[in-house]
Design a protein around this motif. Structure first.
Motif, PDB file in Angstrom:
ATOM      1  N   THR A  16       0.843  -1.189   0.000  1.00 24.79           N
ATOM      2  CA  THR A  16       0.000   0.000   0.000  1.00 24.79           C
ATOM      3  C   THR A  16       0.883   1.246   0.000  1.00 24.79           C
ATOM      4  N   ALA A  17       0.242   2.387  -0.153  1.00 25.35           N
ATOM      5  CA  ALA A  17       0.971   3.654  -0.086  1.00 25.35           C
ATOM      6  C   ALA A  17       1.687   3.772   1.250  1.00 25.35           C
ATOM      7  N   ARG A  18       1.037   3.331   2.305  1.00 24.99           N
ATOM      8  CA  ARG A  18       1.650   3.378   3.643  1.00 24.99           C
ATOM      9  C   ARG A  18       2.954   2.576   3.687  1.00 24.99           C
ATOM     10  N   MET A  56       5.676   4.834   1.673  1.00 19.11           N
ATOM     11  CA  MET A  56       5.809   6.270   1.955  1.00 19.11           C
ATOM     12  C   MET A  56       6.923   6.555   2.956  1.00 19.11           C
ATOM     13  N   TRP A  90      -3.361  13.679  -4.070  1.00 12.12           N
ATOM     14  CA  TRP A  90      -2.936  12.874  -2.922  1.00 12.12           C
ATOM     15  C   TRP A  90      -3.550  11.485  -3.039  1.00 12.12           C
ATOM     16  N   VAL A  91      -3.092  10.575  -2.180  1.00  8.30           N
ATOM     17  CA  VAL A  91      -3.682   9.236  -2.109  1.00  8.30           C
ATOM     18  C   VAL A  91      -3.949   8.881  -0.660  1.00  8.30           C
ATOM     19  N   ASP A  92      -4.878   7.972  -0.478  1.00  7.68           N
ATOM     20  CA  ASP A  92      -5.169   7.426   0.841  1.00  7.68           C
ATOM     21  C   ASP A  92      -4.076   6.430   1.210  1.00  7.68           C
ATOM     22  N   ALA A  93      -3.756   6.340   2.477  1.00  6.85           N
ATOM     23  CA  ALA A  93      -2.698   5.447   2.955  1.00  6.85           C
ATOM     24  C   ALA A  93      -2.950   3.993   2.593  1.00  6.85           C
ATOM     25  N   ALA A 131      -1.139   4.586  -6.575  1.00  9.54           N
ATOM     26  CA  ALA A 131      -0.276   5.741  -6.317  1.00  9.54           C
ATOM     27  C   ALA A 131       0.594   6.040  -7.543  1.00  9.54           C
ATOM     28  N   VAL A 155       0.430  11.384   1.249  1.00  6.22           N
ATOM     29  CA  VAL A 155      -0.375  10.240   1.677  1.00  6.22           C
ATOM     30  C   VAL A 155      -1.217  10.700   2.870  1.00  6.22           C
ATOM     31  N   GLU A 188      -4.448   9.958   5.725  1.00  7.62           N
ATOM     32  CA  GLU A 188      -5.254   8.997   6.473  1.00  7.62           C
ATOM     33  C   GLU A 188      -6.103   9.784   7.465  1.00  7.62           C
TER      34      GLU A 188
END
Length: 145
Positions: free
Chosen positions: A9-11, A14, A86-89, A96, A110, A112
């Motif tokens: 994921t983006a999380r 990042m 932007w993107v969600d985490a 992304a 990112v 949240e």
């Protein structure tokens, strides 16, 4: 995309611990923060601690210094332009990358719970993506329209 990167994921990719510059801070303050943090871009946050935009070293030099603006009297909010991407985490790395390629941007905030939690940059992607995927990303982001 390879199956390993699609599960991320983006999380996962990042950079955490991102510091914001205030939308009412001067351009000089933003430049000093970039120097001290050794970064080329800073997210802009409002008094409500919400993401308002991004300012880059290039924005400061090309759009502001070259135009003769006063670095101490001009705020970051006055100089920053463009739409906020932007993107969600929890979004996939693939999503992304697609956003970054679509908008030809090299840094992606990112979010949240409506708060900035990190930033994805080319350096973060270089650590996480296979070489062929990274090369394709770089080609698409730097391609002229």
């Amino acid at each position: 995309m390879g199956t390993g990167s699609m599960r991320k994921t983006a999380r996962d990719v990042m950079h955490r611990g991102v510091q914001c510059v205030g939308e009412h801070d001067s351009l000089r303050r933003a430049a000093q923060m970039m120097r001290d943090l050794n970064v080329g871009a800073l997210p802009i946050c409002g008094e409500d601690d919400r993401l308002k935009g991004i300012i880059t070293d290039r924005d400061i030099v090309v759009k502001c210094c070259a135009e003769g603006v006063d670095l101490d009297r001009t705020t970051v909010g006055q100089c920053a332009q463009g739409s906020l991407i932007w993107v969600d985490a929890q979004c996939s790395v693939e999503e992304a990358l697609q956003k970054m390629e679509q908008h030809q941007i090299k840094r992606l905030p990112v979010i949240e719970n409506k708060r900035l939690v990190g930033m994805i940059s080319e350096a973060d992607l270089a650590k996480e993506l296979p070489d062929d995927m990274l090369a394709e990303f770089v080609h698409r982001v730097y391609a002229t329209t």
